[in-house]
Design a protein around this motif. Structure first.
Motif, mmCIF file in Angstrom:
data_model
loop_
_atom_site.group_PDB
_atom_site.id
_atom_site.type_symbol
_atom_site.label_atom_id
_atom_site.label_comp_id
_atom_site.label_asym_id
_atom_site.label_seq_id
_atom_site.Cartn_x
_atom_site.Cartn_y
_atom_site.Cartn_z
ATOM 1 N N TYR A 39 7.617 -1.888 -1.212
ATOM 2 C CA TYR A 39 7.537 -0.536 -0.651
ATOM 3 C C TYR A 39 8.274 0.390 -1.624
ATOM 4 O O TYR A 39 9.370 0.049 -2.062
ATOM 5 N N PRO A 40 7.705 1.535 -1.982
ATOM 6 C CA PRO A 40 8.370 2.374 -2.987
ATOM 7 C C PRO A 40 9.625 3.060 -2.461
ATOM 8 O O PRO A 40 9.677 3.469 -1.302
ATOM 9 N N PRO A 73 3.370 -2.831 2.497
ATOM 10 C CA PRO A 73 3.485 -2.722 3.957
ATOM 11 C C PRO A 73 4.080 -1.374 4.369
ATOM 12 O O PRO A 73 4.375 -0.538 3.513
ATOM 13 N N GLU A 74 4.256 -1.188 5.684
ATOM 14 C CA GLU A 74 4.625 0.150 6.161
ATOM 15 C C GLU A 74 6.121 0.440 6.086
ATOM 16 O O GLU A 74 6.533 1.554 6.377
ATOM 17 N N SER A 75 6.925 -0.536 5.710
ATOM 18 C CA SER A 75 8.354 -0.275 5.546
ATOM 19 C C SER A 75 8.970 -1.482 4.859
ATOM 20 O O SER A 75 8.346 -2.535 4.729
ATOM 21 N N GLU A 76 10.206 -1.326 4.433
ATOM 22 C CA GLU A 76 10.904 -2.440 3.798
ATOM 23 C C GLU A 76 11.145 -3.593 4.776
ATOM 24 O O GLU A 76 11.186 -4.743 4.373
#
Lengths: 396, 274
Positions: free
Chosen positions: A38-39, A66-69
């Motif tokens: 995740y950036p 994915p949508e979050s770390e």
């Protein structure tokens, strides 16, 4: 890192690159099969470079955003536990959002390798080099390595996989935001054949696989939980010997040895700096300046922080009158984390080193070489305080 | 509105925005400050809460109380504030990364909970702050250096999700249409419960193709409704670029158990009066 003159190790391609791009090159060479990322600033160039390499067909992996770390670490864990080699990278808030699953991954013995770019935790918001993000994860059961330079970062990613898969613990490597992550230096990129020879494909001994009838993550009774920590302790107990062995092997292949504890001009030292990360580079220059001015200074750099190479630290400081611990982090209410760890390692021994805990560079304030020279002169004769001492850095 | 004590400039701070030139978020800032002036509330009685990302810089650019929070958690932060201080007008500012990705779960539950606040999401279909990764609303075939060949993933449908999750007010606007955006924000704030306004806000740096939105957006051809089934049918024919208020529901907002009411028979009596 210590250069080994006289070895005829084959050199790879020497290329100019940032610390973050060196991480990506290291990951490419290690051939992870799954790479969820995740950036987050200042890690993002790692993700950018990995994507670029994948797009060019040079990095064959399953990359996910994915949508979050938190989801990154969940994805990484199950991929790893089903037998895949897994790499990820994050920084600061991202690492701290993963916290719950850092414990879980270590307890589940997932052999994930993660790169963390050390950055100040919020609040207040900041994007500066500070190691509190990773040091505050010290109790999660992850092996922790610290890199001083882009070259270190590349080399350590590859060795971390060997280590993780050997002892079956996840490994986290950190380098400082901007000072290392964005600084561009010449980096020797080893050939793929060399890395393949050092790091064989991952064969998971224990894995989630219905064919072998194994499941992971069941609730357990008290005694089993208790035993899980004893098993992890046993694995941690093997890290220093294994890392030393792999480091020597990597040294024979590349000419660069990464020992858990790295000493510079400490043999006859009357004062040493003890630190980790990019501050070691600054301290090394300060040591040379102090030596030229007649003070016998030295440097003790920790490449491995968890497990703490306590024996090696005791031996390195044996007979050294003064140690200045340089902490680019502050555990509120106590002090610098390395300062606490070092004092704990020395406690109860005959060691008489006067240990000063200096909070240098907390929040990313600059620590110039000249300041370290001045601090060595100032603290040489002082009686140590029990707690930490705040040092005003440049920019404060 | 001429009699208003406050002008849009009263809600602007002296911090200069650092968005890229041409960013739609400048227009959103103008619209929210104009809406605040139309609402005629003292800046000290308004709070602007955000998470992380380009959109989330907004609290610092306004003169209201604010909280620049952690990534994805703006709605949870705002919920805590609103139940503690129901007297404040709470605007929550987010983007498609912060709000639909890392904060996606909070979005569902904030709609369900229906606390009286207004959630404004600046959607540019890209992670702008980290320089151009695809976001949950990015088209599956958007080909870029950071998503070679496109993600192939089905885009997140914010309006559908808001409606299905129980939001009490659902609208879409375009940042360049300041007049309508301002009007809709005023309506959203005045409507009780959880109001959701999705604003298409182009990122001209990483999505230069979004410059075309200016010519492509159009007002919705059907009127708003208070019937969730009709709103759902309208969404089924949505091209993603029609603007206006979609839905204005009648759910009673979440009532915080404020201190004054505890044990006050008069207040309870008034509430349950038949």
């Amino acid at each position: 890192m210590k250069d080994m003159p006289g070895t005829d190790a084959p050199r790879g391609a020497l290329r100019l690159m940032s610390g973050n791009h060196a991480v990506a090159e290291g990951a490419r060479l290690a051939r992870p099969e799954v790479t969820p990322v995740y950036p987050i600033t200042p890690q993002t160039p790692i993700l950018e470079k990995l994507t670029e390499l994948q797009s060019a067909g040079e990095f064959v992996t399953e990359m996910l955003t994915p949508e979050s770390e938190h989801s990154v670490m969940a994805t990484a864990m199950t991929a790893s536990l089903s037998g895949a080699r897994v790499f990820t990278a994050t920084s600061s808030q991202g690492l701290m959002l993963m916290h719950e699953l850092l414990h879980y991954a270590a307890g589940a013995r997932a052999t994930i390798v993660m790169f963390n770019v050390n950055r100040t935790p919020a609040s207040p918001w900041g994007f500066w080099p500070d190691q509190l993000d990773s040091l505050s994860q010290r109790d999660t059961g992850w092996v922790q390595l610290y890199s001083e330079s882009p070259q270190d970062s590349l080399d350590l990613v590859i060795q971390a996989f060997r280590l993780a898969e050997r002892v079956r613990l996840p490994v986290m490597i950190s380098h400082d935001a901007f000072y290392v992550s964005h600084a561009v230096e010449p980096v020797d990129v080893p050939a793929q054949d060399l890395v393949d020879g050092f790091l064989p494909p991952f064969e998971a001994e224990f894995r989630l696989d219905p064919d072998i009838g194994r499941s992971i993550g069941a609730p357990v009774d008290q005694a089993t939980w208790n035993q899980s920590r004893r098993d992890m302790a046993e694995a941690m107990g093997r890290v220093i010997a294994e890392f030393t062995r792999f480091g020597a092997q990597w040294g024979r292949l590349t000419g660069r040895v990464h020992a858990p504890l790295q000493l510079y001009r400490t043999e006859d030292a009357e004062i040493v700096f003890v630190t980790l990360g990019s501050l070691a580079g600054t301290a090394r220059v300060a040591v040379d300046m102090l030596r030229r001015a007649g003070m016998r200074a030295g440097l003790v750099k920790l490449c491995l922080f968890r497990p703490l190479p306590a024996e090696a630290l005791r031996s390195a400081l044996d007979g050294v009158p003064v140690a200045l611990v340089l902490d680019r982090n502050y555990s509120v209410g106590t002090g610098g984390v390395l300062h606490q760890e070092l004092k704990s390692a020395l406690h109860g021994t005959a060691n008489a080193t006067r240990v000063h805990g200096l909070l240098t560079g907390v929040g990313g304030v600059d620590v110039p070489v000249e300041q370290l020279v001045d601090l060595a002169q100032e603290f040489r004769e002082r009686v140590p305080e029990n707690g930490p001492i705040w040092i005003d850095g440049h920019g404060r | 509105m001429n009699a208003n004590a406050f002008k849009a400039k009263d809600y602007k701070s002296d911090v200069t925005p650092i968005w890229c030139p041409g960013c739609g978020d400048y227009h959103v800032l103008m619209s929210i400050t104009k809406a605040m002036a139309d609402l005629n509330r003292d800046p000290k009685d308004m709070a602007v809460i955000s998470g992380i990302g380009c959109s989330s810089r907004i609290p610092a650019y306004t003169n209201c109380y604010g909280f620049h929070g952690v990534h994805g958690r703006s709605l949870a932060l705002a919920s805590g504030l609103k139940v503690s201080r129901p007297d404040l007008t709470v605007l929550v500012m987010s983007g498609d990364g912060d709000g639909y990705s890392i904060g996606g779960n909070h979005f569902l539950h904030a709609c369900r909970r229906n606390i009286d606040m207004t959630y404004i999401v600046m959607d540019n279909r890209v992670y702008g702050m980290t320089k151009g990764q695809p976001s949950p609303t990015t088209e599956p075939d958007w080909d870029s250096a950071l998503s070679p060949g496109g993600t192939g993933l089905s885009p997140f449908q914010p309006l559908v999700i808001a409606l299905a999750s129980g939001a009490n007010f659902v609208a879409r606007e375009f940042s360049g249409d300041i007049k309508n955006t301002t009007k809709t924000i005023v309506e959203a704030v005045n409507h009780p419960g959880f109001s959701f306004v999705e604003i298409l806000s182009p990122c001209v740096t990483f999505r230069p193709d979004e410059r075309a939105w200016k010519g492509a957006v159009h007002r919705a051809s059907v009127d708003e409704t208070d019937d969730p089934a009709r709103a759902a049918r309208r969404i089924l024919t949505d091209d993603g670029l029609n603007t206006g208020i979609l839905y204005r529901g009648k759910r009673a907002p979440y009532q915080a158990h404020v201190k004054d009411e505890a044990g006050d028979a008069g207040i309870l009596d008034a509430r349950f009066k038949v």
